[in-house]
Scaffold this active site. Sequence first.
Site, PDB file in Angstrom:
ATOM      1  N   GLU A   1      -6.226  -4.249  -3.847  1.00 41.33           N
ATOM      2  CA  GLU A   1      -7.198  -4.357  -2.759  1.00 41.33           C
ATOM      3  C   GLU A   1      -8.292  -5.359  -3.082  1.00 41.33           C
ATOM      4  O   GLU A   1      -8.673  -5.539  -4.242  1.00 41.33           O
ATOM      5  CB  GLU A   1      -7.855  -2.995  -2.509  1.00 41.33           C
ATOM      6  CG  GLU A   1      -6.866  -1.906  -2.152  1.00 41.33           C
ATOM      7  CD  GLU A   1      -7.475  -0.516  -2.217  1.00 41.33           C
ATOM      8  OE1 GLU A   1      -6.997   0.352  -1.471  1.00 41.33           O
ATOM      9  OE2 GLU A   1      -8.417  -0.302  -3.005  1.00 41.33           O
TER      10      GLU A   1
ATOM     11  N   ARG B   1     -19.946   3.828 -10.544  1.00 41.39           N
ATOM     12  CA  ARG B   1     -20.464   3.820  -9.171  1.00 41.39           C
ATOM     13  C   ARG B   1     -19.797   4.885  -8.308  1.00 41.39           C
ATOM     14  O   ARG B   1     -20.421   5.437  -7.408  1.00 41.39           O
ATOM     15  CB  ARG B   1     -20.365   2.438  -8.554  1.00 41.39           C
ATOM     16  CG  ARG B   1     -18.996   1.963  -8.066  1.00 41.39           C
ATOM     17  CD  ARG B   1     -18.706   2.432  -6.633  1.00 41.39           C
ATOM     18  NE  ARG B   1     -17.604   1.706  -6.038  1.00 41.39           N
ATOM     19  CZ  ARG B   1     -16.593   2.281  -5.405  1.00 41.39           C
ATOM     20  NH1 ARG B   1     -16.495   3.611  -5.331  1.00 41.39           N
ATOM     21  NH2 ARG B   1     -15.648   1.542  -4.847  1.00 41.39           N
TER      22      ARG B   1
ATOM     23  N   ALA C   1      -9.303   9.998 -15.758  1.00 40.04           N
ATOM     24  CA  ALA C   1     -10.283   9.014 -16.215  1.00 40.04           C
ATOM     25  C   ALA C   1     -11.639   9.143 -15.535  1.00 40.04           C
ATOM     26  O   ALA C   1     -12.667   8.765 -16.100  1.00 40.04           O
ATOM     27  CB  ALA C   1      -9.728   7.603 -16.009  1.00 40.04           C
TER      28      ALA C   1
ATOM     29  N   ASP D   1      -7.209   8.115  -1.451  1.00 36.21           N
ATOM     30  CA  ASP D   1      -7.733   6.763  -1.275  1.00 36.21           C
ATOM     31  C   ASP D   1      -6.693   5.771  -0.789  1.00 36.21           C
ATOM     32  O   ASP D   1      -6.834   4.574  -1.007  1.00 36.21           O
ATOM     33  CB  ASP D   1      -8.360   6.260  -2.576  1.00 36.21           C
ATOM     34  CG  ASP D   1      -7.373   6.284  -3.743  1.00 36.21           C
ATOM     35  OD1 ASP D   1      -6.217   6.662  -3.521  1.00 36.21           O
ATOM     36  OD2 ASP D   1      -7.765   5.921  -4.850  1.00 36.21           O
TER      37      ASP D   1
END
Length: 352
Positions: free
Chosen positions: A64, A120, A147, A235
């Site tokens: 992406e 983030r 992770a 996602d």
Amino acid sequence: MTPPSRQALVPFVSVDHMMRLVHHVGIERMMVELADQIEADFRRWPEFDKTPRVASHSDIGVIELMPTSDGQQYGFKYVNGHPSNTRRGLQTVTAFGVLADVATGYPVMISEMTILTALRTAATSAMAAKWLAPRDARVMAMIGNGAQAEFQALAMKAVCGIEEVRLFDIDPAATRKCAANLAGRGLTVVSCTTAEKAILGAQIVTTCTADKQYATILTDNMVGGGVHINAVGGDCPGKTELAPAILHRAGIFVEYPPQTRIEGEIQQLDPDHPVTELWQVIAGQVAGRTDAAQVTLFDSVGFAIEDFSALRHIHQRLQGTPFFQDLDMIADPDDPRDLFGMLCRSQATDVA
């Protein structure tokens, strides 16, 4: 060889630089700073260019590009998601990003974003929970201990005051890894053998699994009133974690609806099913949690503005530090119209 000019140099933050910068700042402090930066940019959401990420899907993963701009700076992230990579000793997610000046088009920083994306993502989750979770939330369940898990737990601790994290993964080795990494970090860590045990007493439930399939990590009867669900793992098209019945009784909050309806949990719902954009809650335009018994869901898929915020924060944090390397990235001829002449003169210099 003539050394490159200052205009030719672009700061590059390597993986090593990023790790050293995070330790210099402190992991939890970095989480808080990123959450604050992301929240500040959510408050000015209408100023940004917004588009669903440009995705190239395959049977085994996705690659992406995630671009955005606020009119002053431009940023993009390249990121992949390949769940089967771990079986080959590779990361599921890797990324890098660029921050640029809109006025000139020149890049002002290139950075690794594998670590920064983990930071983030966790900071965004904690920011959302600050606005949506019960105010007295102190226990978090972490379903999926890969992770991202430690980052999520520490961000919830630093931003929301979580004191206990309850872990579950279908792979016990992942849970052992996560528990060991969180030991001594100020959290009570409870390893659980089932998802049902993990969510006992939890006011915040985070799901973060990687398999690219329609899955049911949480069933409707597992979710009691007043819980905040942080659905991180869904996602991409064809991948979910929550039973549809949960979605029908939850207040659903999203980043950018056109992207979330393609990739998030709400891909299971009708295209016109009502959702609330999180930026509107933060800007005070609409309510977040409306009562103590409400089930709230942050259907998190990650959006380019969060990456932009992270890149901008790292760029600011670099000033006065040694945590970057200047790369000779931009051709800078004496005469901007004489790029060919610059090329020819470099040959003469090499010969000499």
